[in-house]
Each structure stands twice: as C-alpha cells, then as structure tokens.
Design an enzyme around this catalytic site. Structure first.
Site, mmCIF file in Angstrom:
data_model
loop_
_atom_site.group_PDB
_atom_site.id
_atom_site.type_symbol
_atom_site.label_atom_id
_atom_site.label_comp_id
_atom_site.label_asym_id
_atom_site.label_seq_id
_atom_site.Cartn_x
_atom_site.Cartn_y
_atom_site.Cartn_z
ATOM 1 N N LYS A 92 -55.729 -56.196 -63.806
ATOM 2 C CA LYS A 92 -55.996 -57.096 -62.685
ATOM 3 C C LYS A 92 -56.757 -56.301 -61.630
ATOM 4 C CE LYS A 92 -54.102 -60.732 -59.827
ATOM 5 N NZ LYS A 92 -54.697 -60.419 -58.544
ATOM 6 N N GLU A 112 -64.807 -60.612 -62.032
ATOM 7 C CA GLU A 112 -64.473 -59.987 -60.763
ATOM 8 C C GLU A 112 -65.620 -59.082 -60.314
ATOM 9 O OE1 GLU A 112 -61.634 -61.215 -60.055
ATOM 10 O OE2 GLU A 112 -60.746 -60.017 -58.453
HETATM 11 S S1 IVH Z 1 -57.913 -64.800 -64.529
HETATM 12 C C1 IVH Z 1 -56.403 -68.370 -64.619
HETATM 13 N N1 IVH Z 1 -58.087 -62.229 -64.957
HETATM 14 O O1 IVH Z 1 -56.917 -62.445 -59.529
HETATM 15 C C2 IVH Z 1 -57.590 -67.827 -64.058
HETATM 16 N N2 IVH Z 1 -58.076 -63.001 -62.708
HETATM 17 O O2 IVH Z 1 -54.688 -64.049 -58.544
HETATM 18 C C3 IVH Z 1 -57.365 -66.858 -62.965
HETATM 19 N N3 IVH Z 1 -58.283 -61.241 -61.034
HETATM 20 O O3 IVH Z 1 -58.820 -65.196 -58.452
HETATM 21 C C4 IVH Z 1 -58.239 -65.715 -63.070
HETATM 22 N N4 IVH Z 1 -58.429 -59.559 -62.458
HETATM 23 O O4 IVH Z 1 -59.937 -62.874 -58.529
HETATM 24 C C5 IVH Z 1 -58.028 -63.203 -64.033
HETATM 25 N N5 IVH Z 1 -58.284 -59.975 -65.485
HETATM 26 C C6 IVH Z 1 -58.222 -60.958 -64.561
HETATM 27 C C7 IVH Z 1 -58.282 -60.692 -63.179
HETATM 28 C C8 IVH Z 1 -58.200 -61.755 -62.280
HETATM 29 C C9 IVH Z 1 -58.429 -59.922 -61.177
HETATM 30 C C10 IVH Z 1 -58.194 -61.946 -59.747
HETATM 31 C C11 IVH Z 1 -59.133 -63.131 -59.643
HETATM 32 C C12 IVH Z 1 -58.251 -64.306 -59.375
HETATM 33 C C13 IVH Z 1 -57.027 -63.657 -58.837
HETATM 34 C C14 IVH Z 1 -55.831 -64.559 -59.121
#
Ligand code: IVH
Length: 669
Positions: free
Chosen positions: A114, A172
């Site tokens: 993340k 991202e």
């Molecule tokens: S998936 C279900 N994958 O975290 C779709 N998000 O808390 C949501 N983020 O807005 C996004 N790394 O900015 C996803 N590997 C990752 C991620 C990620 C960072 C961020 C993204 C999202 C936020 C959600």
C-alpha cells in the site's frame, strides 16, 4: 533514403522501448547519454518537420502553458477507498466474511504494497493516454492530464499488444524516499518551502498549475488496478491483470504476489514489514485483494469500499509527545543542527528520545518551542523528525527558539554562507565537535570500519589529548589507551588490532572516510573509478564534473578539500602510517562487469546492502526486479515471488555461499 516520417517513427519506437526497459522492467538497455542523443535527434527532426509532431511523441511530455485551473472529471466508475485491518484477528475476520459470502473454503488473494501516495486514473483510448484524473471524492476528481504527461514512467501510448480499445488504469503517484530527499535539498538550496513527507511532496507536485514545474519533480507511478474497460478482454484474475498491464507498458510493483489463504497473507505481511525500511518508497500497509474477478463481482461493495479488498496497516510511524529541551549539535562539517529532546515515545516499534529539527529555517517554519506538544515521525532508518507542533496545546509563556550566533562547543562565530541554509561553526578542526565527528566518520562502518571505535571512545581519546586528527589514531600507544576509563589491556589491544586491520582498505572507502562535504559512498565509488589519489589531488572542477553524478557544487567541495594544506598534511600522515589499497580501476577481465543481479529474501550472513556493495564493487549491476535480462538471482530465506519468476525465466539461482565463492573467484578484490 528513409523519409523523415520513417526516421521519426523509428526513433520514437526505439525511445519508447528504452523507456519501457528503464521504467517498467527496471532493466536499462542503454546509457542515459545514448538515450539523450536519440532524443535530440528526434527533437531536431520534429523541429524541422513540425507537421509530423504527434501528442504521444516522447518529446511532447512537458506542456508549455500553465493552466489557470484544473477542470473537473466525473469518474465513470467510482474510485473506491479501502477498509483497514490493524491486527491478524481483523484480517482473519475479513477473510472469513469473504469466504462465507462466497461459500468457499479456500481463496487466493493478490497481495500488494500500500503505497503512500495519491490515487490516479489514467484513461487510454485506442492505446493513447487521453486523460488523467485525481481521485477527488471518489465520484469527481481533477483533470491533471498535462501534469501526468510529465511523469516519465507513465507511457503516453501503450505498447502494441492486444489491449482493450478503452482502458482505464488506476494506480498510485508517489515519490521515492531518495527523490523526496533530493527535492527537499533542492528546495532548501533555493530557499523554497520544504515538504513534510513524500506524500505531501507528491501531492504538491501534482497540483502545480504549471506542468513545467511538475516535470522537475521526481514523481513515480505504479499501477494497482483497472477502472472502465470497453472492447477487449482482461485476464480473469487480478494478479494476471497486473501482469498484462506490465506487458502493455505500465509499471507495476515488483513486490506484488499471489497468496493462497489468510495464513499466507499474514506471512507475506510479516515479510514485507521486515523489508519496509529497505524499500525505496514509503508504504503504510499491505493491500489484499480477492484475486478472481468473478468473486469480486459477486462480493460488490458497501458505501465507498469494496468487500473484496482490505488494507492491513503497519504500526504508525508518527506519535505525539512533548519537547523537553532544544539543543544545538555541531556536525562534522560544522553545521549547527537543532535537536529536540523528547519525552520518550514509541514510534513504529522503537523508543524515540530525540528528533532532528534540521536547521534554523525549519525550526522557524515549524515554530517548535520548549514545552510544545509535537508530532514526531520515524520512517525506516532515517533520523526521527518533528513533523508539526500541536499549537492548541502550547503552554503559556513558551518562547520562540533562536539559533546561537556562536558555536555552542568552541565559541567560534557561527555564520551562514550565502546560498546555504546551514549555519556553520567557523572553528574547523579547532572545534572539538568537528574534530570528534570527523574521526567518528573516519572509523564508521562504510568508511575504514575501525571496529570498536565508537563515539564514546573517540571522545575519551580526544579529551585525553591522545588524538586530535585521524592521523593520530595510527600512533596510539597500548598503555596510554589501556589507562583510559573503562578500557584496560584487552580492550586497548583490540583497538590497536582493529586499527592495524583498517589499514588495508579500498580507495573508495578511504575517499568516503575523508568526509569531504557531499561526497557520500556512491560519489566516492564513482570517483575511485576515475582517479587515483595523486590525480584527484590535482583534479580541476571540469574534470571532476565528468564523473557520474558529480556537479559543480560537489566538484568545488572536492577542489577545496584538496586545496587545503592541513588536509593534505593529515592525508600524508595517514598514508605514511600505512593505510593502503589496491589500485581500483576495474580491469577488462573483471568477469562480473555489467552482469545484472537481483537479491531476494534474507541471506544468512550478509545484509542485502552488504551483498549489493560487494557486487557493485565488482562492476556488477543490482536490480530490484527479475526480468529476462537478469543474469543471477541470489536467494535467501523467504524469497517470495522473485524466485518463481526467475525459475520460469531460467535465471541462474545462487545461494549466498555461491555468491561469495563467485566474488572471491572474480579477478579483483
Ligand atoms: S486499490 C478498491 N491498491 O489507498 C480500490 N489502493 O485507502 C481501492 N493505495 O485510494 C484502491 N496502494 O490511493 C489499492 N496497492 C494498492 C494501493 C492503494 C495505495 C491507496 C489508493 C486508495 C487508497 C485507499
């Protein structure tokens, strides 16, 4: 004769291919100079034939005109956020909910880091990047297309492959720690505002109305999902979709993996938690996503978060505490650094008692005062820092801190040179702090690695009048050292032996050990490849600037260092004491030269940084992801997905022992 059209098309194809190798495969095919030369050829041809310029040409990344505002974009599909888990139990509860809803006993997840950045939507129509938008509130974001076009790892056109006619990629935008540090250094040098952390720096850079400014910011992109798709099919699983995205030209994280069941999720989480500080970027957790698309569709989402994904967060790297005192430390180069002494607090798993306040500008900007309640942050190996003051909790009567006009250690004037942020003590080697710090640096691990000679002992030796410069270290006498407090015969003998051993060193380590301003380990290594010591002493700034990554500022520091007679005298004394190295220029027979290594998992004795250093010293390259160009994968415990990939590709797999054997066998030590 090829037509200009044909030449332009060929150059673009080549440049796009090199860019893909560099940004997506992390496996450069040509040097920067070769790339630049082709780029210039293309730019010249396009200048001569302006009607042949197309928006997806590699020359068309930076728009000329600042915008007056960003326009709104409605997302065709909501950009969702993620639910969080903070413990194994919460992750298990998530997994249980998922399996119960699907009526399954086993389930595969895609695991991803993340990243701490900003979510972005990229729309490709017929393979061309036509729009980029921020997440905004999930339903409506801002159109940041002109800025996103300046991010070099984002392709302006997808690679010719069977991609859907309309493809919305989500991912991202972020900054690596190194990019963030470099940006803040630059900001500081230009007396511009500093960013609090990589996330803020990335956000601020993307929200620039002038794309020419954004183009100078070290922004990176990693794809982590898909939005709207038309006319085309995608693989049936998320993990395979990520792989397809990579084939189409988008960077994806090399740390993604497919894991079976919640126990493997937890294992992966622990593995990444251990690697967290070594990653080039900040992550705040691991995202687990149900891998099969049909399962996802069945699960759907509630309010703004999908039922099929969860972010398992790492312990926070920020905590709140109180400033007990503000002290000023004097570093090796005389720079005065204000440091906050804190009420001890746990941050990211360790107890923090001090935090740096960086310099006079920073302390003024943040307005940190004794008695303040502050938020402190610790990320990886970096020194903890004060992020902000919680001014609502400031005690009455707290007064603003001012930097001293004299060195707190030697009393010499402390002044600011024009164009510099640091206030420096002018005492040079007359200043106890500067002398002691330069000796500590000389003895440090990456320098001459004098085992057992730490800060306390250096202070003792200095204060007893036994050493005042690095050269004196090599004239220490056993009985005088043994007579120091807490020393004794055995410790003194060990120290003398360590000193003796340190005499056999490498030229790059020696250069680094001298503590020339802004000559870090990498610069020292580059210098050692180009010059011998006697050449370096005479080198002019122009010759130094020929060396990779050396610019006029560092070159001037080097010239100044070797122009100082006292430095030369100390250097000669050290050499006369027997400090020596082998000639470092890598010979043509160096069989690891140019070979590409990837290291994965925990090695039994070496840290990854040590293994990397050994390889670099032999002229090998060390990459972070496995590709067809990888020559060797060095494997330790818990290797993860890289081992599978390397096995599939037929890459040669080495254990640490085999690596060490190979390093020994190669022509130079
Ligand atoms: S998936 C279900 N994958 O975290 C779709 N998000 O808390 C949501 N983020 O807005 C996004 N790394 O900015 C996803 N590997 C990752 C991620 C990620 C960072 C961020 C993204 C999202 C936020 C959600």
């Amino acid at each position: 004769m090829a037509t200009p059209e044909a030449k332009i098309a060929a150059l673009r194809r080549q440049l796009n291919e090199y860019s893909y190798r560099y940004h997506v495969l992390d496996d450069p095919a040509v040097s920067d100079a070769e790339y630049d030369s082709l780029y210039r050829q293309l730019a010249t041809l396009e200048y001569e034939h302006p009607h042949l310029v197309t928006p997806d040409s590699p020359t068309q990344r930076v728009g000329e005109q600042p915008l007056s505002e960003f326009s709104e974009v409605r997302h065709e599909l909501l950009m969702l956020s993620l639910d969080n888990a903070f413990s194994d139990a919460e992750l298990r509860a998530f997994d249980k909910r998922v399996r119960e809803r699907l009526g399954l006993t086993d389930i595969d997840y895609a695991a991803e880091v993340k990243l701490d950045g900003l979510a972005i939507s990229l729309l490709f129509q017929h393979g061309k990047l036509v729009r980029a938008a921020t997440r905004g509130d999930g339903a409506t974001g801002e159109d940041v297309t002109t800025n996103i076009r300046t991010v070099k790892s984002i392709p302006l056109a997808l690679r010719a492959a069977a991609h859907p006619a309309k493809l919305e990629v989500r991912g991202e935008v972020f900054m690596t720690r190194a990019g963030f540090e470099a940006l803040n250094d630059r900001q500081q040098a230009h007396a511009e505002k500093l960013f609090a952390n990589p996330r803020n720096a990335a956000a601020g850079s993307l929200r620039q109305l002038d794309p020419r400014v954004t183009a100078t910011r070290p922004l990176q992109f990693l794809a982590h999902g898909i939005g709207a798709v038309e006319q085309g099919t995608l693989p049936s699983s998320h993990f395979a979709t990520l792989q397809a995205l990579q084939v189409w030209g988008l960077p994806v994280s090399p740390d993604s993996a497919r894991v079976a069941g919640v126990d493997e999720c937890i294992r992966y989480y622990r593995e990444l938690a251990a690697k967290r500080a070594d990653l080039p970027y900040e992550i705040d957790g691991i995202v687990f996503k149900v891998d099969e698309r049909r399962h996802r569709e069945e699960l759907g989402f509630v309010s703004r978060a999908p039922r099929w994904a969860i972010a398992y967060k790492f312990p926070p790297e920020e905590a709140v505490t109180e400033v007990l005192e503000i002290e000023v430390q004097v570093g090796r180069t005389g720079a005065l650094t204000p440091v906050a002494r804190l009420q001890p607090v746990r941050v990211g798993g360790v107890t923090v008692t001090n935090a740096t306040l960086h310099n006079a500008d920073e302390i003024r900007r943040k307005d940190v005062r004794v008695g303040d309640t502050v938020s402190v942050r610790r990320a990886g190996d970096v020194i903890p820092e004060v992020v902000r003051v919680i001014t609502a909790q400031r005690p009455a009567g707290a007064t603003a801190f001012t930097m001293p006009a004299q060195c707190p250690v030697c009393g010499s004037p402390a002044v600011r040179t024009e164009g510099e942020v640091a206030i420096r003590c002018r005492g040079g080697l007359h200043c106890r702090a500067q002398s002691i710090q330069s000796i500590i640096h000389f003895a440090s691990r990456a320098a001459l690695d004098i085992v057992g000679l730490g800060e306390k002992l250096v202070e003792q030796l200095f204060d007893a009048g036994l050493v005042s410069t690095i050269a004196d270290l090599y004239h220490l006498e056993q009985d005088k050292v043994a007579a120091l407090e807490r020393m004794g015969d055995k410790s003194a003998a060990n120290l003398l032996q360590a000193l003796e051993q340190s005499k056999n060193t490498r030229f790059d380590r020696f250069l680094y050990a001298l503590g020339i301003r802004e000559v870090g380990e990498t610069t020292a290594r580059n210098l050692a490849r180009h010059f011998r010591l006697d050449e370096l002493k005479q080198a002019h700034a122009e010759a130094l600037c020929e060396v990779r990554d050396i610019g006029p500022v560092v070159a001037a520091n080097i010239v100044q260092f070797f122009g100082d007679e006292r430095n030369i005298a100390i250097l000669e004394q050290v050499r006369a004491a027997g400090v020596r190295w082998e000639d470092e220029q890598p010979g043509p027979a160096d069989d690891l030269q140019g070979k590409i290594f990837v290291i994965t998992g925990t090695l039994p004795t070496l840290s990854r940084a040590q293994a990397k250093e050994k390889l670099l010293a032999k002229g090998a390259k060390v990459s972070s992801s496995v590709s067809a160009a990888t020559n060797y994968l060095v494997v330790g415990e818990n290797p993860g997905g890289k081992l599978d990939k390397a096995t599939n590709l037929g890459t040669i797999i080495l254990t640490e022992a085999e690596l060490l054997e190979m390093l020994k066998g190669s022509s130079k030590n």
